[in-house]
Motif scaffolding. Structure first.
Motif, PDB file in Angstrom:
ATOM      1  N   LEU A  22       0.637  -1.378  -0.044  1.00 37.23           N
ATOM      2  CA  LEU A  22       0.131   0.130  -0.115  1.00 37.23           C
ATOM      3  C   LEU A  22       0.937   1.216  -0.033  1.00 37.23           C
ATOM      4  O   LEU A  22       0.720   2.086  -0.730  1.00 37.23           O
ATOM      5  CB  LEU A  22      -0.814   0.065   1.291  1.00 37.23           C
ATOM      6  CG  LEU A  22      -1.924  -1.373   1.211  1.00 37.23           C
ATOM      7  CD1 LEU A  22      -2.763  -1.022   2.588  1.00 37.23           C
ATOM      8  CD2 LEU A  22      -2.772  -1.181   0.256  1.00 37.23           C
ATOM      9  N   PHE A  23       2.000   1.281   0.964  1.00 42.52           N
ATOM     10  CA  PHE A  23       2.866   2.311   0.726  1.00 42.52           C
ATOM     11  C   PHE A  23       3.390   2.645  -0.401  1.00 42.52           C
ATOM     12  O   PHE A  23       3.854   3.724  -0.957  1.00 42.52           O
ATOM     13  CB  PHE A  23       3.818   2.375   1.773  1.00 42.52           C
ATOM     14  CG  PHE A  23       3.226   2.752   3.235  1.00 42.52           C
ATOM     15  CD1 PHE A  23       3.109   4.144   3.648  1.00 42.52           C
ATOM     16  CD2 PHE A  23       2.776   1.894   4.233  1.00 42.52           C
ATOM     17  CE1 PHE A  23       2.552   4.533   4.666  1.00 42.52           C
ATOM     18  CE2 PHE A  23       1.971   2.060   5.311  1.00 42.52           C
ATOM     19  CZ  PHE A  23       2.058   3.599   5.637  1.00 42.52           C
ATOM     20  N   ARG A  24       3.940   1.290  -1.194  1.00 41.61           N
ATOM     21  CA  ARG A  24       4.533   1.784  -2.535  1.00 41.61           C
ATOM     22  C   ARG A  24       3.656   2.278  -3.423  1.00 41.61           C
ATOM     23  O   ARG A  24       3.995   3.087  -4.065  1.00 41.61           O
ATOM     24  CB  ARG A  24       5.024   0.325  -2.903  1.00 41.61           C
ATOM     25  CG  ARG A  24       6.166  -0.237  -2.200  1.00 41.61           C
ATOM     26  CD  ARG A  24       6.949  -1.360  -2.429  1.00 41.61           C
ATOM     27  NE  ARG A  24       7.767  -2.175  -1.817  1.00 41.61           N
ATOM     28  CZ  ARG A  24       7.669  -3.110  -1.021  1.00 41.61           C
ATOM     29  NH1 ARG A  24       6.499  -3.830  -0.817  1.00 41.61           N
ATOM     30  NH2 ARG A  24       8.610  -3.405  -0.152  1.00 41.61           N
ATOM     31  N   ARG A  25       2.433   1.730  -3.588  1.00 42.86           N
ATOM     32  CA  ARG A  25       1.504   2.268  -4.402  1.00 42.86           C
ATOM     33  C   ARG A  25       1.126   3.794  -4.117  1.00 42.86           C
ATOM     34  O   ARG A  25       1.143   4.436  -4.871  1.00 42.86           O
ATOM     35  CB  ARG A  25       0.452   1.470  -4.328  1.00 42.86           C
ATOM     36  CG  ARG A  25       0.370   0.315  -5.168  1.00 42.86           C
ATOM     37  CD  ARG A  25      -1.033  -0.208  -5.332  1.00 42.86           C
ATOM     38  NE  ARG A  25      -1.883  -0.740  -4.051  1.00 42.86           N
ATOM     39  CZ  ARG A  25      -1.754  -1.939  -3.551  1.00 42.86           C
ATOM     40  NH1 ARG A  25      -0.993  -2.675  -3.888  1.00 42.86           N
ATOM     41  NH2 ARG A  25      -2.503  -2.050  -2.636  1.00 42.86           N
ATOM     42  N   TRP A  26       1.229   4.120  -2.841  1.00 39.27           N
ATOM     43  CA  TRP A  26       0.911   5.519  -2.409  1.00 39.27           C
ATOM     44  C   TRP A  26       2.286   6.464  -2.714  1.00 39.27           C
ATOM     45  O   TRP A  26       2.024   7.553  -3.567  1.00 39.27           O
ATOM     46  CB  TRP A  26       0.757   5.700  -0.964  1.00 39.27           C
ATOM     47  CG  TRP A  26       0.653   7.036  -0.209  1.00 39.27           C
ATOM     48  CD1 TRP A  26      -0.261   7.712  -0.579  1.00 39.27           C
ATOM     49  CD2 TRP A  26       1.587   7.880   0.476  1.00 39.27           C
ATOM     50  NE1 TRP A  26      -0.047   9.091   0.068  1.00 39.27           N
ATOM     51  CE2 TRP A  26       1.065   8.903   0.609  1.00 39.27           C
ATOM     52  CE3 TRP A  26       2.974   7.068   1.010  1.00 39.27           C
ATOM     53  CZ2 TRP A  26       1.946   9.923   1.531  1.00 39.27           C
ATOM     54  CZ3 TRP A  26       3.586   8.118   1.752  1.00 39.27           C
ATOM     55  CH2 TRP A  26       3.155   9.511   2.047  1.00 39.27           C
ATOM     56  N   ILE A  27       3.253   6.063  -2.486  1.00 37.29           N
ATOM     57  CA  ILE A  27       4.549   6.824  -2.879  1.00 37.29           C
ATOM     58  C   ILE A  27       4.717   6.997  -4.525  1.00 37.29           C
ATOM     59  O   ILE A  27       5.075   8.007  -4.983  1.00 37.29           O
ATOM     60  CB  ILE A  27       5.778   6.233  -2.224  1.00 37.29           C
ATOM     61  CG1 ILE A  27       6.808   7.461  -2.199  1.00 37.29           C
ATOM     62  CG2 ILE A  27       6.302   5.176  -2.931  1.00 37.29           C
ATOM     63  CD1 ILE A  27       6.570   8.435  -1.397  1.00 37.29           C
ATOM     64  N   HIS A  29       2.055   7.182  -6.632  1.00 37.91           N
ATOM     65  CA  HIS A  29       1.190   7.983  -6.951  1.00 37.91           C
ATOM     66  C   HIS A  29       1.748   9.196  -6.831  1.00 37.91           C
ATOM     67  O   HIS A  29       1.465  10.199  -7.735  1.00 37.91           O
ATOM     68  CB  HIS A  29      -0.012   7.557  -6.099  1.00 37.91           C
ATOM     69  CG  HIS A  29      -1.156   8.631  -6.343  1.00 37.91           C
ATOM     70  ND1 HIS A  29      -1.799   8.974  -7.528  1.00 37.91           N
ATOM     71  CD2 HIS A  29      -1.576   9.839  -5.302  1.00 37.91           C
ATOM     72  CE1 HIS A  29      -2.658   9.911  -7.307  1.00 37.91           C
ATOM     73  NE2 HIS A  29      -2.416  10.524  -5.918  1.00 37.91           N
ATOM     74  N   LEU A  30       2.135   9.496  -5.724  1.00 36.68           N
ATOM     75  CA  LEU A  30       2.959  10.987  -5.521  1.00 36.68           C
ATOM     76  C   LEU A  30       4.039  11.218  -6.647  1.00 36.68           C
ATOM     77  O   LEU A  30       3.973  12.171  -6.879  1.00 36.68           O
ATOM     78  CB  LEU A  30       3.668  10.966  -3.908  1.00 36.68           C
ATOM     79  CG  LEU A  30       2.551  11.126  -2.848  1.00 36.68           C
ATOM     80  CD1 LEU A  30       3.251  11.117  -1.521  1.00 36.68           C
ATOM     81  CD2 LEU A  30       1.518  12.035  -3.056  1.00 36.68           C
ATOM     82  N   ARG A  33       2.734  12.489  -9.634  1.00 33.51           N
ATOM     83  CA  ARG A  33       1.975  13.828  -9.755  1.00 33.51           C
ATOM     84  C   ARG A  33       3.149  14.903 -10.118  1.00 33.51           C
ATOM     85  O   ARG A  33       2.623  16.179 -10.238  1.00 33.51           O
ATOM     86  CB  ARG A  33       1.342  14.070  -8.458  1.00 33.51           C
ATOM     87  CG  ARG A  33       0.048  13.292  -8.407  1.00 33.51           C
ATOM     88  CD  ARG A  33      -0.509  13.168  -6.970  1.00 33.51           C
ATOM     89  NE  ARG A  33      -0.798  14.813  -6.857  1.00 33.51           N
ATOM     90  CZ  ARG A  33      -2.029  15.269  -6.930  1.00 33.51           C
ATOM     91  NH1 ARG A  33      -2.950  14.628  -7.517  1.00 33.51           N
ATOM     92  NH2 ARG A  33      -2.326  16.591  -6.613  1.00 33.51           N
ATOM     93  N   TYR A  53       6.851   1.867 -10.903  1.00 31.01           N
ATOM     94  CA  TYR A  53       6.550   3.154 -10.318  1.00 31.01           C
ATOM     95  C   TYR A  53       5.833   3.992 -11.739  1.00 31.01           C
ATOM     96  O   TYR A  53       4.865   5.041 -11.201  1.00 31.01           O
ATOM     97  CB  TYR A  53       7.872   3.992 -10.038  1.00 31.01           C
ATOM     98  CG  TYR A  53       8.264   3.370  -8.620  1.00 31.01           C
ATOM     99  CD1 TYR A  53       7.737   4.127  -7.709  1.00 31.01           C
ATOM    100  CD2 TYR A  53       9.088   2.272  -8.635  1.00 31.01           C
ATOM    101  CE1 TYR A  53       8.259   3.724  -6.273  1.00 31.01           C
ATOM    102  CE2 TYR A  53       9.616   2.036  -7.334  1.00 31.01           C
ATOM    103  CZ  TYR A  53       8.905   2.495  -6.126  1.00 31.01           C
ATOM    104  OH  TYR A  53       9.601   2.042  -4.963  1.00 31.01           O
TER     105      TYR A  53
END
Length: 278
Positions: A22-27, A29-30, A33, A53
């Motif tokens: 979950l954290f890998r997907r979140w980072i 995503h950032l 952007r 990524y």
């Protein structure tokens, strides 16, 4: 739970591996952007350039930087450090700095201390006891008497430790930069590190640091042998090269370069709104 390390990649605390994806997907995503992604080393650029990524923006390498006016040599620190530790003036002291994690090499570090009982080993930094893995708990509980754990200390005391130590022993298994190593090199303390990719490929053994390759049961013995050679003056003196390299990533120089990157993408650094007295 997790946090971001100083290299910008996820630092996952023990017992949180189940949420790592979950954290890998979140980072990721950032990162997607951004108009530009800044990462502290070629090694970390390789990591975030992987297909998962999905980055489209350009990626630039820029160190997090180190304040070389704060982290600087201090000949008087040797005496003061030994007085603080209750040691004699000729005592040999090896330090490390970081959280008490397997990834930071603490298990091997404790075993190296066990193999060199005539040397005092000091580990600065701590991890919330609730987050310690069982193997780290056992290592701390069974550590030999020459292994000391003062816990979290202020930056001034960390600087004192770097300047007063005979060797900075950093057996970490994974880093995207490893700012503590730059801090130590800025203080001109000889450094022994594990030959992980970022150090092995970026600055080979004998250039800025002395290195020990590998892992597994035989690693502490090899590390202890090389550390003893470094303490005995049998290895090359690299302290001047280390200081010069640290000056090359001085935080003021890094800030100037970061400013040019902001200009490159037309970004404006965030500034707080003026207060009523401004």
């Amino acid at each position: 739970m997790g946090t971001l390390d100083r290299g910008g990649l996820p630092l996952l605390l023990p017992r949180a591996n189940r949420v790592a994806p979950l954290f890998r997907r979140w980072i990721a995503h950032l990162y997607r952007r951004g108009d530009l992604v800044v990462t502290p080393s070629e090694y970390s650029r390789g990591l975030i350039s992987r297909p998962e990524y999905g980055l489209r923006a350009p990626v630039r390498v820029l160190s997090n930087g180190v304040d070389t006016t704060f982290f600087r040599p201090d000949p008087g620190a040797r005496r003061r450090l030994r007085e603080q530790l209750g040691l004699g003036p000729e005592a040999r002291v090896v330090v490390s700095v970081g959280m008490q994690l397997v990834r930071k090499g603490i298990l091997d570090w404790v075993e190296v201390a066990r193999l060199l009982p005539e040397v005092t080993f000091v580990w600065y930094g701590r991890t919330d006891p609730r987050m310690l893995t069982r193997d780290v708990e056992r290592a701390l509980a069974s550590a030999p008497p020459n292994a000391l754990f003062p816990g979290y200390v202020q930056a001034e005391q960390v600087r004192e430790a770097y300047c007063g130590a005979d060797v900075f022993c950093f057996l970490t298994k994974e880093e995207t930069e490893g700012i503590v190593l730059w801090e130590a090199l800025a203080c001109e303390v000889p450094a022994l590190v594990r030959a992980i990719p970022i150090y092995r490929d970026g600055t080979p053994d004998g250039v800025l640091t002395h290195q020990v390759a590998g892992d597994g049961p035989g690693f502490p013995g090899r590390a202890a042998e090389k550390l003893a050679a470094l303490l005995d003056g049998e290895l090359a003196d690299l302290h001047r090269a280390g200081r010069e390299a640290a000056e090359g990533v001085d935080i003021r120089q890094i800030a100037r370069t970061l400013g040019t990157l902001y200009e490159e993408v037309g970004a404006q650094p965030h500034r707080p709104a003026p207060g009523p007295d401004d």
